[in-house]
Motif scaffolding. Structure first.
Motif, PDB file in Angstrom:
ATOM      1  N   THR A  59      16.939  81.412  26.327  1.00 37.33           N
ATOM      2  CA  THR A  59      16.495  82.776  26.955  1.00 37.33           C
ATOM      3  C   THR A  59      15.031  82.584  27.628  1.00 37.33           C
ATOM      4  O   THR A  59      14.232  82.314  26.890  1.00 37.33           O
ATOM      5  N   THR A 108      15.239  88.435  32.731  1.00 33.71           N
ATOM      6  CA  THR A 108      15.511  87.646  31.579  1.00 33.71           C
ATOM      7  C   THR A 108      16.800  86.909  32.065  1.00 33.71           C
ATOM      8  O   THR A 108      17.778  87.362  32.555  1.00 33.71           O
ATOM      9  N   ARG A 162      19.510  83.811  30.699  1.00 32.29           N
ATOM     10  CA  ARG A 162      20.149  83.245  29.408  1.00 32.29           C
ATOM     11  C   ARG A 162      21.184  82.206  29.859  1.00 32.29           C
ATOM     12  O   ARG A 162      22.028  82.377  30.602  1.00 32.29           O
TER      13      ARG A 162
END
Length: 85
Positions: free
Chosen positions: A50, A64, A66
């Motif tokens: 991440t 963000t 991932r």
């Protein structure tokens, strides 16, 4: 083709480089850049990584991301900084 010409664009041009020393200096600024710096990495587990990235399609907002570890590994191999992870 007409659609491409209708799209406004800005062309960035620099003066030509004068000698080999300037070429080496210019290339050095880009060839040793880190793809993902340590402060952007939020978490690395056995299965996922991440990190924070800028989304250029959404007004450069920080988001963000991932990724499965297998997709993140090539980035890690390119940069020796990630050997510690």
């Amino acid at each position: 083709m007409q659609q491409a010409y209708a799209t406004p664009c800005v062309v960035f041009c620099e003066h030509p480089l004068s000698d080999a020393r300037h070429v080496i200096h210019y290339l050095g600024r880009y060839s040793h850049r880190v793809a993902i710096s340590n402060h952007r990495i939020k978490d690395i587990s056995d299965t996922h990584a991440t990190f924070q990235a800028k989304d250029c399609r959404d007004k450069a907002r920080k988001k963000t991301v991932r990724l499965p570890r297998v997709e993140f590994l090539p980035i890690r191999r390119i940069n020796p900084i990630f050997q510690e992870f």
